[in-house]
Each structure stands twice: as C-alpha cells, then as structure tokens.
Design a protein around this motif. Sequence first.
Motif, mmCIF file in Angstrom:
data_model
loop_
_atom_site.group_PDB
_atom_site.id
_atom_site.type_symbol
_atom_site.label_atom_id
_atom_site.label_comp_id
_atom_site.label_asym_id
_atom_site.label_seq_id
_atom_site.Cartn_x
_atom_site.Cartn_y
_atom_site.Cartn_z
ATOM 1 N N ASN A 79 0.807 -1.234 0.000
ATOM 2 C CA ASN A 79 0.000 0.000 0.000
ATOM 3 C C ASN A 79 0.836 1.277 0.000
ATOM 4 O O ASN A 79 0.375 2.329 0.466
ATOM 5 N N PHE A 80 2.055 1.214 -0.531
ATOM 6 C CA PHE A 80 2.926 2.383 -0.495
ATOM 7 C C PHE A 80 2.309 3.582 -1.209
ATOM 8 O O PHE A 80 2.370 4.714 -0.721
ATOM 9 N N TYR A 81 1.732 3.347 -2.381
ATOM 10 C CA TYR A 81 1.232 4.465 -3.172
ATOM 11 C C TYR A 81 0.000 5.095 -2.522
ATOM 12 O O TYR A 81 -0.120 6.320 -2.447
ATOM 13 N N ALA A 82 -0.904 4.269 -2.035
ATOM 14 C CA ALA A 82 -2.097 4.790 -1.363
ATOM 15 C C ALA A 82 -1.726 5.538 -0.088
ATOM 16 O O ALA A 82 -2.323 6.579 0.237
ATOM 17 N N ASN A 83 -0.734 5.028 0.645
ATOM 18 C CA ASN A 83 -0.309 5.698 1.878
ATOM 19 C C ASN A 83 0.158 7.124 1.604
ATOM 20 O O ASN A 83 -0.191 8.065 2.331
ATOM 21 N N GLU A 84 0.973 7.288 0.568
ATOM 22 C CA GLU A 84 1.519 8.620 0.311
ATOM 23 C C GLU A 84 0.449 9.583 -0.190
ATOM 24 O O GLU A 84 0.424 10.755 0.206
ATOM 25 N N ILE A 85 -0.426 9.100 -1.051
ATOM 26 C CA ILE A 85 -1.518 9.957 -1.514
ATOM 27 C C ILE A 85 -2.365 10.407 -0.330
ATOM 28 O O ILE A 85 -2.722 11.592 -0.204
ATOM 29 N N ASP A 86 -2.682 9.491 0.577
ATOM 30 C CA ASP A 86 -3.490 9.846 1.750
ATOM 31 C C ASP A 86 -2.762 10.834 2.653
ATOM 32 O O ASP A 86 -3.383 11.734 3.237
ATOM 33 N N PHE A 87 -1.442 10.675 2.795
ATOM 34 C CA PHE A 87 -0.691 11.628 3.615
ATOM 35 C C PHE A 87 -0.850 13.043 3.075
ATOM 36 O O PHE A 87 -1.155 13.981 3.828
ATOM 37 N N TYR A 88 -0.644 13.218 1.775
ATOM 38 C CA TYR A 88 -0.712 14.565 1.215
ATOM 39 C C TYR A 88 -2.143 15.089 1.158
ATOM 40 O O TYR A 88 -2.362 16.303 1.252
ATOM 41 N N ARG A 89 -3.103 14.216 1.043
ATOM 42 C CA ARG A 89 -4.496 14.660 1.031
ATOM 43 C C ARG A 89 -4.963 15.121 2.407
ATOM 44 O O ARG A 89 -5.681 16.104 2.529
ATOM 45 N N LEU A 91 -3.013 14.612 5.851
ATOM 46 C CA LEU A 91 -2.194 14.730 7.053
ATOM 47 C C LEU A 91 -1.106 15.790 6.977
ATOM 48 O O LEU A 91 -0.704 16.336 8.008
ATOM 49 N N SER A 92 -0.614 16.096 5.796
ATOM 50 C CA SER A 92 0.545 16.988 5.697
ATOM 51 C C SER A 92 0.323 18.345 6.357
ATOM 52 O O SER A 92 1.263 18.888 6.959
ATOM 53 N N PRO A 93 -0.889 18.937 6.305
ATOM 54 C CA PRO A 93 -1.053 20.238 6.975
ATOM 55 C C PRO A 93 -0.911 20.164 8.493
ATOM 56 O O PRO A 93 -0.647 21.180 9.140
ATOM 57 N N LEU A 94 -1.077 18.974 9.066
ATOM 58 C CA LEU A 94 -1.010 18.802 10.515
ATOM 59 C C LEU A 94 0.365 18.349 10.991
ATOM 60 O O LEU A 94 0.618 18.299 12.194
ATOM 61 N N CYS A 95 1.232 18.017 10.056
ATOM 62 C CA CYS A 95 2.494 17.363 10.387
ATOM 63 C C CYS A 95 3.539 18.379 10.841
ATOM 64 O O CYS A 95 3.789 19.366 10.146
ATOM 65 N N LEU A 162 -6.371 6.031 8.007
ATOM 66 C CA LEU A 162 -4.988 5.643 8.267
ATOM 67 C C LEU A 162 -4.841 4.124 8.335
ATOM 68 O O LEU A 162 -5.575 3.445 9.051
ATOM 69 N N ARG A 163 -3.889 3.591 7.590
ATOM 70 C CA ARG A 163 -3.550 2.175 7.689
ATOM 71 C C ARG A 163 -2.537 1.984 8.815
ATOM 72 O O ARG A 163 -1.935 2.939 9.286
ATOM 73 N N TYR A 164 -2.328 0.737 9.194
ATOM 74 C CA TYR A 164 -1.418 0.441 10.291
ATOM 75 C C TYR A 164 -0.322 -0.512 9.840
ATOM 76 O O TYR A 164 -0.514 -1.332 8.938
ATOM 77 N N GLN A 165 0.834 -0.391 10.479
ATOM 78 C CA GLN A 165 1.948 -1.273 10.162
ATOM 79 C C GLN A 165 1.640 -2.721 10.517
ATOM 80 O O GLN A 165 1.991 -3.638 9.778
ATOM 81 N N THR A 222 1.098 5.771 17.075
ATOM 82 C CA THR A 222 1.203 7.145 16.617
ATOM 83 C C THR A 222 1.365 7.118 15.105
ATOM 84 O O THR A 222 1.412 6.048 14.501
ATOM 85 N N VAL A 223 1.433 8.272 14.491
ATOM 86 C CA VAL A 223 1.721 8.337 13.056
ATOM 87 C C VAL A 223 3.231 8.248 12.871
ATOM 88 O O VAL A 223 3.982 8.997 13.505
ATOM 89 N N ILE A 224 3.678 7.327 12.028
ATOM 90 C CA ILE A 224 5.100 7.212 11.716
ATOM 91 C C ILE A 224 5.328 7.454 10.227
ATOM 92 O O ILE A 224 4.442 7.213 9.405
#
Length: 361
Positions: A79-89, A91-95, A162-165, A222-224
């Motif tokens: 799920n690497f590609y979906a994870n990154e798209i979701d981050f920028y959609r 989470l990034s403003p909160l990071c 959010l997905r989990y490890q 937490t978010v990693i």
Amino acid sequence: MAISLQHAGEFTVALANQLLAEALGDAITAVQVTPLGEGVGLMSSIGRAVLTLASGKSTSVVVKVIAQTENVSISKQLNFYANEIDFYRYLSPLCPIRSPKCYFADIDPETQDFLLILEDLGAAAAGDQLKGCDEALMLQGFEKAAQLHGRFWGKTDQYPWLRYQNVPEVNQFRQDVVFRPGVAPTLAAFPEYFTGDLADVVTQIGENFVSIFERAMSGTQTVIHGDYRIDNMLLPEVDGEIEIVAVDWQNTTGGRGPHDIAYFSSQSCGPEMRGATEMAALRRYHEILLDEGVKDYSFDQCLEDFRVNLMITMITPIAIIGTMDSGNERGVELGRVILERGLSSLIAMDCGSLLKELKLG
C-alpha cells in the motif's frame, strides 16, 4: 475517474495546464521532464518537470508515479502508493515535520496507479544516504521524529483512513516474500560483514520476523513516517541552519514511534555514531515525547522498543540486496552501505541478546 500516469514523461502541456495553471496563476506553454536523481526511485519513478509559462518565466515541479521496475508489485502489496496519496491529502497540513507543498494527488483505487505533483525544492538540497549524516543532523532527525510522534501519540483513531503497520497478512508477506528469500543472497554477497554470530542473528530475525514485528509495533500507536532516512529528506538551509524536509511518505501509517528513529539511525548514521552519540539522541527523543504530553512511557521502555525495531529494519538492506531489483549501481551501493550500518546497530545495541530474551524459539 482518477488521474494517473504510468511514466513521468506522460506529463503533457495539456495535463499541466489542467492541474497547475490556476495554482501557478499562468498558462503553461511547454513541459520538459527529466529523471530526478540516480538510484532514488527504488519504489517509484520520479521526474523534474520544468514548466515554461506564458509570461516567459519558468518554474519546476516534481512528478511522481509508479515504479518502472519489478518493485511495483511489492509497493502495491504494501500500500505504499495509497499511503503517500493519503498523507498529502489529509495529514501533511497537521504534520510538524515540513514536507513539500502538494499541488495534486490522485490514485486509482483499483490499480493503484497514481500521480503526485509536488513543490520542487531543488537538487542542491537533496540528502544523500551514501554520505550519511553528522552528529548535528542525527540529533535533528531524532528531534523531528519525536515532534511527529508526540503530536499524534494515542490519537491515530481520529484518522479513519490511516492504515497500520501491524497487519497479519502484510507481516506474513514481509517475512515470506521480502525478508526470508533475501537472507541467503545477502549472506553470499557480503560474507565479510557477518562477523561473529551476525549471520545467525539475521537468519533468526528472518525466521521469526512476524513475531518480532508484532512486538516492535505493540503499544500505543502514533503516526510514523515509515521510511525515515537521509535519501528521503531534503536539507535546505533556512536562516543559516539546515532544516529537514521529509519526502517519500509511502510507508506512513499508524505504528510504534521508535521505529522511525531505529530506521533512521541504522540506515543513515554510520558506525561512528553508535554508543554515546546514539544514546544521547535517543534520550533527547524521549525528552521531547514527554514535553509533547506523552504519559506512562519510561526511557527503559523506549530503549527496548528502539532495540526491537532495529531488528526489523534489517528488512531494508536484505530486500535491496537479496530480494528486489536494486535499480542501478547506486541502488546496489546503497544496499551495501545500509547493510554495514544496520549490522553495526545490531552489535552496538546487543540485539542478539535481546533476540534470545524474546524467546521466539
């Protein structure tokens, strides 16, 4: 319908105008895409698109699409590609760790083909994992990670996307498809690095990877970042100081905080950083967690979490050397360098003894 590309070179003038003209405040008359970096696109293909504007000015953006190597199947499975798209959609403003501005992010949920268009901070600012980092950058890496983890510690349930490890079927995939098959080729490629009982330790990690991974990820989530290393950082100078800007958020998930710093230390920091320097950075990491409001988390627990996570980070050099397509000469050299660093981490933190204490069989 999702907008995605197979190759960065498919980023045309028409598509650039559709997606970027409004944000740039000008029409785009020409696009020239060139590969970005050598050996940095192990799991994705990345290009720099130079845009000529109607005003006569030019600017550039980074275009990221699926990998053009055998690694694409592993990337999709994890799920690497979906994870990154979701981050920028989402989470990034909160990071609290700076990331490049995102102009566009979209993914096909069926095929996982995607298109990500990011701010271009310039090649001069790119981190180089082969060079590693000095003590100051190591400390900043630990501090930034602590700020990220402290911000989201115990709050991951607020982000339902959010997905989990720690996912059983993914853990099994990591063990059976990524780690185990890569051990023998890695031992054969670099026998000189496996001194003492290191060959047995790494083999045992592979044989018990699922159990070790579950232990490494147990506890408050937490978010990693998940792939927190120098090659995934830009290092621009801000007010006379180097500032970490994290990129490649493809493995961003819910997980155990010390995973990021174990990965960073073992992959990006040379053997000379072990001992007092590494321990001081770890203590600083723990102090910031407490400052961020984390409760009921002792330094001893943090240290043990760090040591367990050092074991599972060995999956990266094992995968690059023994399982995946390394991409090019730099990818091959990267595998060698992070193998040496990772093994030095196992020795410095006596992970062989901890492996026995875990009683995994």
